[in-house]
Design a protein around this motif. Structure first.
Motif, PDB file in Angstrom:
ATOM      1  N   TYR A 112      44.197  26.267  37.704  1.00 31.86           N
ATOM      2  CA  TYR A 112      43.083  26.919  37.136  1.00 31.86           C
ATOM      3  C   TYR A 112      43.466  28.629  37.300  1.00 31.86           C
ATOM      4  CZ  TYR A 112      41.352  22.281  37.818  1.00 31.86           C
ATOM      5  OH  TYR A 112      41.076  20.955  37.774  1.00 31.86           O
ATOM      6  N   ALA A 113      42.977  29.097  35.977  1.00 35.54           N
ATOM      7  CA  ALA A 113      43.033  30.541  35.960  1.00 35.54           C
ATOM      8  C   ALA A 113      42.408  31.219  35.019  1.00 35.54           C
ATOM      9  CB  ALA A 113      44.339  31.239  35.760  1.00 35.54           C
ATOM     10  N   THR A 114      41.898  32.354  34.876  1.00 35.23           N
ATOM     11  CA  THR A 114      41.294  33.013  33.855  1.00 35.23           C
ATOM     12  C   THR A 114      42.463  32.831  32.694  1.00 35.23           C
ATOM     13  OG1 THR A 114      42.008  35.185  34.323  1.00 35.23           O
ATOM     14  CG2 THR A 114      39.916  34.542  35.064  1.00 35.23           C
ATOM     15  N   GLU A 115      42.005  32.977  31.429  1.00 41.82           N
ATOM     16  CA  GLU A 115      43.095  33.056  30.110  1.00 41.82           C
ATOM     17  C   GLU A 115      44.042  34.338  30.364  1.00 41.82           C
ATOM     18  OE1 GLU A 115      41.028  33.550  26.518  1.00 41.82           O
ATOM     19  OE2 GLU A 115      43.109  33.407  25.487  1.00 41.82           O
ATOM     20  N   SER A 116      43.513  35.449  30.738  1.00 46.57           N
ATOM     21  CA  SER A 116      44.259  36.319  31.180  1.00 46.57           C
ATOM     22  C   SER A 116      45.181  36.378  32.069  1.00 46.57           C
ATOM     23  CB  SER A 116      43.478  38.021  31.351  1.00 46.57           C
ATOM     24  OG  SER A 116      42.559  38.120  30.372  1.00 46.57           O
ATOM     25  N   VAL A 117      45.072  35.769  33.356  1.00 45.81           N
ATOM     26  CA  VAL A 117      45.811  35.476  34.087  1.00 45.81           C
ATOM     27  C   VAL A 117      46.903  34.484  33.746  1.00 45.81           C
ATOM     28  CG1 VAL A 117      46.299  34.392  36.401  1.00 45.81           C
ATOM     29  CG2 VAL A 117      44.513  36.452  36.348  1.00 45.81           C
ATOM     30  N   SER A 167      33.995  38.600  38.996  1.00 45.51           N
ATOM     31  CA  SER A 167      35.034  39.328  38.719  1.00 45.51           C
ATOM     32  C   SER A 167      34.679  40.625  39.651  1.00 45.51           C
ATOM     33  CB  SER A 167      34.486  39.963  37.185  1.00 45.51           C
ATOM     34  OG  SER A 167      34.612  39.090  36.350  1.00 45.51           O
ATOM     35  N   LEU A 168      36.040  40.926  40.433  1.00 45.95           N
ATOM     36  CA  LEU A 168      36.017  42.014  41.363  1.00 45.95           C
ATOM     37  C   LEU A 168      36.745  43.367  40.885  1.00 45.95           C
ATOM     38  CD1 LEU A 168      36.333  39.752  44.712  1.00 45.95           C
ATOM     39  CD2 LEU A 168      34.104  40.940  43.501  1.00 45.95           C
ATOM     40  N   GLY A 169      37.897  43.027  40.556  1.00 48.82           N
ATOM     41  CA  GLY A 169      38.860  44.288  40.077  1.00 48.82           C
ATOM     42  C   GLY A 169      39.288  44.098  38.690  1.00 48.82           C
ATOM     43  N   ALA A 170      39.466  45.146  37.950  1.00 49.15           N
ATOM     44  CA  ALA A 170      39.748  45.410  36.681  1.00 49.15           C
ATOM     45  C   ALA A 170      41.287  45.711  36.259  1.00 49.15           C
ATOM     46  CB  ALA A 170      38.919  46.384  35.822  1.00 49.15           C
ATOM     47  N   HIS A 171      42.153  45.889  37.353  1.00 48.38           N
ATOM     48  CA  HIS A 171      43.463  46.059  37.294  1.00 48.38           C
ATOM     49  C   HIS A 171      44.534  45.047  37.071  1.00 48.38           C
ATOM     50  CE1 HIS A 171      42.327  50.463  37.446  1.00 48.38           C
ATOM     51  NE2 HIS A 171      41.490  50.114  38.557  1.00 48.38           N
ATOM     52  N   PHE A 172      45.360  45.005  36.337  1.00 50.70           N
ATOM     53  CA  PHE A 172      46.178  43.821  36.185  1.00 50.70           C
ATOM     54  C   PHE A 172      47.447  44.140  36.962  1.00 50.70           C
ATOM     55  CE2 PHE A 172      43.788  42.723  32.624  1.00 50.70           C
ATOM     56  CZ  PHE A 172      43.363  41.257  32.944  1.00 50.70           C
ATOM     57  N   PRO A 173      48.378  43.668  37.334  1.00 53.96           N
ATOM     58  CA  PRO A 173      49.604  44.115  38.129  1.00 53.96           C
ATOM     59  C   PRO A 173      50.336  44.974  37.462  1.00 53.96           C
ATOM     60  CG  PRO A 173      49.428  41.856  38.389  1.00 53.96           C
ATOM     61  CD  PRO A 173      48.298  42.244  37.324  1.00 53.96           C
ATOM     62  N   ALA A 174      51.090  46.003  38.238  1.00 54.71           N
ATOM     63  CA  ALA A 174      52.248  46.957  37.484  1.00 54.71           C
ATOM     64  C   ALA A 174      53.147  46.352  36.509  1.00 54.71           C
ATOM     65  CB  ALA A 174      52.541  47.960  38.343  1.00 54.71           C
ATOM     66  N   ARG A 181      48.308  44.405  28.324  1.00 51.24           N
ATOM     67  CA  ARG A 181      47.312  44.560  29.031  1.00 51.24           C
ATOM     68  C   ARG A 181      46.211  44.749  28.034  1.00 51.24           C
ATOM     69  NH1 ARG A 181      47.959  47.541  34.364  1.00 51.24           N
ATOM     70  NH2 ARG A 181      50.199  47.115  33.931  1.00 51.24           N
ATOM     71  N   SER A 182      46.527  45.400  26.621  1.00 48.86           N
ATOM     72  CA  SER A 182      45.546  45.735  25.701  1.00 48.86           C
ATOM     73  C   SER A 182      44.800  44.444  25.110  1.00 48.86           C
ATOM     74  CB  SER A 182      46.067  46.620  24.604  1.00 48.86           C
ATOM     75  OG  SER A 182      47.259  45.939  23.876  1.00 48.86           O
ATOM     76  N   GLU A 183      45.306  43.455  25.211  1.00 42.74           N
ATOM     77  CA  GLU A 183      44.921  42.205  24.693  1.00 42.74           C
ATOM     78  C   GLU A 183      44.232  41.241  25.641  1.00 42.74           C
ATOM     79  OE1 GLU A 183      49.038  41.297  21.899  1.00 42.74           O
ATOM     80  OE2 GLU A 183      48.255  39.969  23.823  1.00 42.74           O
ATOM     81  N   LEU A 184      44.269  41.736  26.845  1.00 40.97           N
ATOM     82  CA  LEU A 184      43.403  40.987  28.125  1.00 40.97           C
ATOM     83  C   LEU A 184      41.954  41.613  28.368  1.00 40.97           C
ATOM     84  CD1 LEU A 184      46.608  40.823  30.516  1.00 40.97           C
ATOM     85  CD2 LEU A 184      45.778  39.234  28.775  1.00 40.97           C
ATOM     86  N   ALA A 185      41.275  40.639  29.037  1.00 43.77           N
ATOM     87  CA  ALA A 185      39.731  41.003  29.416  1.00 43.77           C
ATOM     88  C   ALA A 185      39.975  41.697  30.810  1.00 43.77           C
ATOM     89  CB  ALA A 185      39.131  39.769  29.153  1.00 43.77           C
ATOM     90  N   SER A 186      39.311  42.934  31.056  1.00 43.80           N
ATOM     91  CA  SER A 186      39.606  43.463  32.440  1.00 43.80           C
ATOM     92  C   SER A 186      38.695  42.522  33.338  1.00 43.80           C
ATOM     93  CB  SER A 186      39.249  44.962  32.165  1.00 43.80           C
ATOM     94  OG  SER A 186      37.864  44.888  31.735  1.00 43.80           O
ATOM     95  N   GLN A 252      41.774  52.257  48.202  1.00 48.14           N
ATOM     96  CA  GLN A 252      40.848  52.290  47.051  1.00 48.14           C
ATOM     97  C   GLN A 252      41.826  51.939  45.600  1.00 48.14           C
ATOM     98  OE1 GLN A 252      37.720  51.371  45.449  1.00 48.14           O
ATOM     99  NE2 GLN A 252      37.232  52.300  47.423  1.00 48.14           N
ATOM    100  N   GLN A 253      42.825  52.894  45.624  1.00 48.25           N
ATOM    101  CA  GLN A 253      43.690  52.818  44.433  1.00 48.25           C
ATOM    102  C   GLN A 253      44.326  51.563  44.314  1.00 48.25           C
ATOM    103  OE1 GLN A 253      46.122  56.189  45.493  1.00 48.25           O
ATOM    104  NE2 GLN A 253      44.675  57.521  44.025  1.00 48.25           N
ATOM    105  N   MET A 254      44.377  50.709  45.428  1.00 47.02           N
ATOM    106  CA  MET A 254      45.188  49.347  45.414  1.00 47.02           C
ATOM    107  C   MET A 254      44.201  48.241  45.127  1.00 47.02           C
ATOM    108  SD  MET A 254      48.070  49.867  48.436  1.00 47.02           S
ATOM    109  CE  MET A 254      48.849  48.555  48.302  1.00 47.02           C
ATOM    110  N   GLY A 255      42.828  48.531  45.033  1.00 49.18           N
ATOM    111  CA  GLY A 255      41.943  47.515  44.783  1.00 49.18           C
ATOM    112  C   GLY A 255      41.129  47.052  46.193  1.00 49.18           C
TER     113      GLY A 255
END
Ligand SMILES: [Zn+2]
Length: 315
Positions: A112-117, A167-174, A181-186, A252-255
């Motif tokens: 189970y995951a979000t579509e983006s993940v 939904s907690l963080g809007a950043h995908f892994p580096a 990234r531009s195709e995914l939902a933050s 903070q920068q690491m979420g």
């Protein structure tokens, strides 16, 4: 619902392979007042024969072997079998998904995951195709933040567990490309999970929380056990550890919201009345791991517990 904490450290574990911080040095030298920990991993079950993993840590192999309920059982005509029915993925971080590769032995599993993940893992990282070599091996189910979904075994059997992602963080892994990234939902990048047990009890699993909102506080006061982000004691912990000139990121920068800062979790969640509060996903640099430290005593005096590998409870 049975809840097992198989691992309680942040990425890298404790000690971490390339770390010689105060904690890691003392632990290796056998002079640490506190325990070593594997990377964060939780497993849940309603019948203790069929288990769902929350995330899939890189330490999963050892975590399964050290947990009798997760070991394969001999059945009449099969020696290959696993009590692990499925996995819920809350983000695409390596520390949270790499363990999937250890589950690739043609074993039927629900994921189970979000579509983006799901797209990051299944479409962009070809190694994970080993989990989908034959029909009925890994079955993906997308979930949408805020919407309740059921956990079903690969056979379709309902575990009775009901989940809801926040939904907690809007950043995908580096490692995720900017084009992808531009195709995914933050809002699908990093989630926390609320799990409802058939008993009516409720668990919140929140290993990566960038900030504490009023809405989150309200959610947390509806749960019985809160497993919360205990990654860093202070926002500049890594920078202080590695020297000012280092490129180390802030918590903070690491979420991650720090435990001790003025807007940190100790202060922000002090008013919670209902849940048992447990810190999980603790980085090896965090001074509260040391049971002789003032930080440990402060956390315990505030009513928090600090998760250890092997803990379990019923909800
Ligand atoms: Zn360390």
């Amino acid at each position: 619902m049975q809840v097992k904490i198989l691992g309680s450290a942040a990425g890298g574990g404790f000690p971490q392979w390339n770390c010689a911080c105060l904690n890691c040095r003392a632990l290796r030298a056998g002079k640490f007042r506190g325990k070593g920990r594997t990377q964060t991993q939780v497993a849940i079950s309603t019948d203790s024969t069929s288990w769902f993993l929350l995330g899939a840590s890189p330490d999963l192999r050892a975590q399964i072997e050290s947990t009798p309920e997760l070991r394969p059982r001999m059945s009449e005509n099969a020696t290959r079998q696993s009590p692990i029915a499925g996995v819920v993925l809350l983000n695409a971080d390596i520390d949270h998904v790499a363990g999937l590769l250890l589950l690739r032995e043609l074993q039927p599993l629900s994921a189970y995951a979000t579509e983006s993940v799901r797209r990051i893992i299944a479409e962009d990282n070809s190694m994970f195709a080993m989990l989908q070599r034959v029909p009925g091996q890994l079955t993906w189910t997308d979930f949408t933040p805020r919407k309740t979904f059921r956990l079903l075994a690969p056979s379709g059997e309902d575990s009775g567990l009901r989940c809801r992602g926040l939904s907690l963080g809007a950043h995908f892994p580096a490692y995720v490309s900017s084009r992808r990234r531009s195709e995914l939902a933050s809002g699908e990048a990093s989630l926390g999970l609320i799990v409802d047990s058939p008993s009516g009890k409720r668990l919140a699993y929140m290993p990566a929380v960038p900030q504490i909102t009023d809405e989150l506080v309200k959610e947390f006061d509806s749960v019985d056990v809160l497993l919360f982000d205990g990654t860093f004691w202070s926002d500049d912990e890594l920078r202080r550890m590695q020297g000012r000139e280092s490129n180390a990121q802030t918590a903070q920068q690491m979420g991650h919201v720090a435990v001790s800062s003025p807007d940190g979790s100790l202060a922000q969640l002090a008013q919670l009345k209902r849940p048992r509060k447990i810190y999980i996903h603790i980085n090896n640099t965090n001074p509260m791991l040391n049971e002789a430290s003032p930080e440990y005593l402060q956390v315990r005096a505030a009513g928090w517990e600090i998760a250890e590998d092997g803990w379990q409870f019923d909800l």
